[in-house]
Design a protein around this motif. Structure first.
Motif, PDB file in Angstrom:
ATOM      1  N   GLY A 188      -9.046  10.459  -1.185  1.00 46.40           N
ATOM      2  CA  GLY A 188      -9.894   9.409  -1.480  1.00 46.40           C
ATOM      3  C   GLY A 188      -9.813   8.745  -2.915  1.00 46.40           C
ATOM      4  N   LYS A 198      -6.681   6.362  -2.483  1.00 40.40           N
ATOM      5  CA  LYS A 198      -7.022   5.251  -1.930  1.00 40.40           C
ATOM      6  C   LYS A 198      -7.942   4.537  -2.584  1.00 40.40           C
ATOM      7  CE  LYS A 198      -9.157   4.265   2.647  1.00 40.40           C
ATOM      8  NZ  LYS A 198      -9.869   4.685   4.099  1.00 40.40           N
ATOM      9  N   LYS A 199      -8.991   4.778  -2.961  1.00 38.56           N
ATOM     10  CA  LYS A 199     -10.228   4.035  -3.824  1.00 38.56           C
ATOM     11  C   LYS A 199      -9.407   3.254  -4.889  1.00 38.56           C
ATOM     12  CE  LYS A 199     -14.489   4.347  -6.185  1.00 38.56           C
ATOM     13  NZ  LYS A 199     -15.528   5.167  -6.709  1.00 38.56           N
ATOM     14  N   GLU A 254       0.819   4.388  -2.834  1.00 37.39           N
ATOM     15  CA  GLU A 254       0.397   5.500  -2.232  1.00 37.39           C
ATOM     16  C   GLU A 254       1.669   6.448  -2.822  1.00 37.39           C
ATOM     17  OE1 GLU A 254      -1.453   7.020   1.845  1.00 37.39           O
ATOM     18  OE2 GLU A 254       0.479   6.065   1.884  1.00 37.39           O
ATOM     19  N   TYR A 275       0.767  -1.283  -0.090  1.00 39.19           N
ATOM     20  CA  TYR A 275      -0.202  -0.077   0.175  1.00 39.19           C
ATOM     21  C   TYR A 275       0.793   1.291  -0.126  1.00 39.19           C
ATOM     22  CZ  TYR A 275      -3.753   3.111   1.228  1.00 39.19           C
ATOM     23  OH  TYR A 275      -4.818   4.082   0.864  1.00 39.19           O
ATOM     24  N   GLN A 280      -7.014   0.376  -3.558  1.00 42.14           N
ATOM     25  CA  GLN A 280      -7.938  -0.608  -2.827  1.00 42.14           C
ATOM     26  C   GLN A 280      -8.458  -1.529  -4.143  1.00 42.14           C
ATOM     27  OE1 GLN A 280     -10.334   1.330  -0.330  1.00 42.14           O
ATOM     28  NE2 GLN A 280      -9.235   1.017   1.433  1.00 42.14           N
TER      29      GLN A 280
END
Length: 247
Positions: free
Chosen positions: A109, A112-113, A98, A94, A116
């Motif tokens: 957001g 992050k979306k 990132e 992650y 994931q």
């Protein structure tokens, strides 16, 4: 999508050109394979198209943007998945994604979306917070791919994207690349897996000594070469059986 005109590269101190007066056109939405023996010029060509190497001469455009005048804009259009793992081993999957996503200007957001979503598709969700140093080769390949596509590039450059991985990882990677292509991503792909290229690519060019020696749809190339049953037969017929070791 990509227009290359008389592109050449000669490294400092080299006696010959690694890429010589190369002309090439890749249409929007293609999966275009660059195939060739070791040292043929494939990686050098991709390095120029991704602005990692400066050409000795010649020019190219990507999505009608000239590399000399629109270098920064071009970098936003493309994704790169290198042969070597472009990951920080002490960071988690992650954290790696990132970092790379933020380099492309994605944050909050949306980042992050996207992370994931891609971790789930690649079967890596439960390993998101594990350091990549602990990952198998196939897992690293999948994270490597995600890092190159988080920003939804128009053109994706892949240098040996399935080398050294297990069959399951290879299938997941290829299936997702096919999905991205259907969504509109143009793909430029290099590999030594000729059976994979035969099935995966819409067109291929076989490169040797920095020049394109044959180009076309895989099935047509096979049909046009006497006694060729597959793309590997075409490859050997055009490049020979001599070993291509180099240091």
């Amino acid at each position: 999508m990509i227009q290359i005109n008389q592109l050449s590269k000669k490294y400092k101190g080299a006696e010959v050109f690694s890429v010589k007066d190369l002309d090439l056109k890749v249409e929007k939405g293609e999966i275009y394979g660059l195939l060739g023996p070791n040292g043929a010029g494939k990686t050098t060509l991709i390095s120029m198209l991704t602005s990692l190497l400066k050409p000795t001469s010649g020019t190219f455009t990507i999505d009608d943007l000239n590399f000399k005048e629109h270098k920064n804009e071009l970098k936003q259009l493309i994704g790169i998945v290198p042969q070597e793992y472009a990951l920080y081993p002490t960071l988690t999957a992650y954290e790696n994604l990132e970092y790379f996503g933020s380099m492309y200007g994605i944050n909050g957001g949306a980042l992050k979306k996207s992370i994931q979503h891609h971790l789930e598709i690649m079967g890596l969700s439960k390993f998101a917070n594990k350091k990549t140093a602990t990952f198998s080769g196939g897992m690293k390949r999948r994270v490597n791919l995600i890092a190159g596509i988080l920003h939804q590039p128009k053109v994706l450059f892949l240098d040996e994207p399935t080398v050294g991985v297990d069959v399951q990882s290879k299938n997941v990677i290829i299936d997702h690349l096919k999905y991205l292509n259907k969504q509109g991503t143009t793909i430029v792909y290099t590999s030594h897996h000729l059976n994979e290229a035969e099935i995966f690519c819409t067109r291929v060019a076989i490169i040797d000594n920095g020049e394109i020696i044959v180009e076309g749809v895989p099935s047509e190339l096979i049909n046009n070469h006497v006694a060729a049953n597959n793309l590997e037969d075409v490859f050997l017929a055009r490049t020979g059986n001599a070993l291509r070791d180099y240091a």
